[in-house]
Design an enzyme around this catalytic site. Sequence first.
Site, PDB file in Angstrom:
ATOM      1  CE  LYS A 286      -2.200   1.796   3.572  1.00  0.00           C
ATOM      2  NZ  LYS A 286      -3.232   1.614   4.682  1.00  0.00           N
TER       3      LYS A 286
ATOM      4  CG  ASP B  51      -0.146   7.455  11.828  1.00  0.00           C
ATOM      5  OD1 ASP B  51       0.324   8.506  12.063  1.00  0.00           O
ATOM      6  OD2 ASP B  51      -0.807   6.944  10.423  1.00  0.00           O
TER       7      ASP B  51
END
Lengths: 335, 335
Positions: free
Chosen positions: A68, A226
Amino acid sequence: MHIFTESEIKQMIRLDKQMIPVIEDAFTQLKEKDVVMPPIMRVDVKESNGEVDVKTAYIPGKDMFALKVSSGFFNNYKLGLPSANGLMMLISSITGEPKALLLDNGYLTEVRTAAAGAIAAKHMAKEDVHTVGVIGTGAQARYQLKALKLVRDFQKVLVYGRSKENAGKLKEDMEALLNVDIQIEAEVEPVVRNSDIVVTTTPATKPLVKADWLHPGLHITAMGSDAEEKQELEADVLSKADRFVCDTKAQCARLGELHHSIEQGYIDKAAPVTELGELTSGTSKGRLNDQEITVCDLTGTGVQDTAIALLAYERLTEKDGIGLAIDNKKIIHFT
Amino acid sequence: MHIFTESEIKQMIRLDKQMIPVIEDAFTQLKEKDVVMPPIMRVDVKESNGEVDVKTAYIPGKDMFALKVSSGFFNNYKLGLPSANGLMMLISSITGEPKALLLDNGYLTEVRTAAAGAIAAKHMAKEDVHTVGVIGTGAQARYQLKALKLVRDFQKVLVYGRSKENAGKLKEDMEALLNVDIQIEAEVEPVVRNSDIVVTTTPATKPLVKADWLHPGLHITAMGSDAEEKQELEADVLSKADRFVCDTKAQCARLGELHHSIEQGYIDKAAPVTELGELTSGTSKGRLNDQEITVCDLTGTGVQDTAIALLAYERLTEKDGIGLAIDNKKIIHFT
């Protein structure tokens, strides 16, 4: 190679109850199998206030795995464009050939991230949840609420956002859809103090949730952080919780809330940390009683991407008349 | 987003003299600008004897950068398939949007890798080169010979390969094309001893070239090693050379010949190493005289990928009637 567009993918993948076991299985595989999941590759484009992340995970036994590419460019609003972009590629684990491109503009990431939030709540929140608190008012705040409704039958939502307007928009969008009462709060504190589950969905770089506000029975899912500089929870929230779970310890210790708790000395770097896959596989227990305070730190994993991309591909290729096929050399035709 | 296939890309990009300054410029940028080039992401798929690598590099000031996914699956020959696959993606450095997919099946990598070999020879080999030695008989051996011919007018090639048949095929393919005399050798030693330039193009994991065989005036480009376990030169070849240059020190110290020389104590980890960008930018000199022994260690860099992908995109979008355009949502039409 097959190519599918966002609208085609949205027809075939919805955030519904079927998504929960798919993503649960991904976490279980990560724990039980010898999954190959290299660290996230990150490219910072400072001039545009942007970053591009690459995630991937190969699950042994699966005939393809996802790679991804997702980006967040935070000046895009000046151009009237969404900040997030992205696509997934499916690569054959037999031959290495690229087999499919899912041009989803980040949609599958929204779904698999929300599903992870629901999985955390399913295993770690009280059975009887009346009120859910949400910090943040973006797309993922909405997806998280929708996903939580699949696992807990709450009636009330407390929402805090920096922009009252955006909070109002979220209330407008979600109140009827989820058949819940949504109340906008001007501060984070009452959201945390009065909720059974709190989900943090912001890109904050300074903690929003204070350890002082924790109360018996609370479950927090922190999914915003993140990256090294991001933080939503005070560093001692994790050490004060009775149960603390990560999606992956390695990643949370680098990019998640755990990172700050280790850095500030609240959690020992070498201490064992329960991972979500232990709950989904049943090797560890989630919540033990209604009094515990529980926290789940989600940074987002390649194994979730591979799981949802494989499901999307299966459904997309079963259906006639959608997608594009491009052969190795030249010929292009509709499937 | 634009999509271009291998045959379209091959029409617009050839390994010719124009490619040299393009890739030279890439190395210069890497040295002079604040290029963002994260470490290679690698996924090993042991069950299929395969690996997938992801490389990328953002060059400040360029409006797009490439992200390359390339694979080598070494059991593919059993299925009658080539081992190498790959594609490049061009991402906007303004908005993060994916702008183009170059479905080149590794072609652009072959070209940019060969160009780097030519650049190494241009700066480091003697002006007057009579004989070129090639170790390895794969596609890249052919590309390297073709690229060398752009910078040095050699008349003779010595080739060594494990398979005599493949060596014969290379001779057949390249002799007339390059207008040179190609001689097959049964051992590596006479190739090295009798050549002015030696290029190693193998996936060897044990050194093929011995330090004993070095001789005044020799230049070696080692381009096969791009992983920890790979090695083509004995570890003391680098320390015995008068000039040693890397494409990037960081990568060669992890994945190239330099890695083994450091590990075996022939080169100090902290010692300064000249990078190819210093030669292309003119801040360091290449070969100083016809007696020097020079070695260049190439591992392949994301900055080369970005440079060739940008050139390909420019040429492909200038030409009418090729490529596919897919909009964000659904509509698909030929450009």
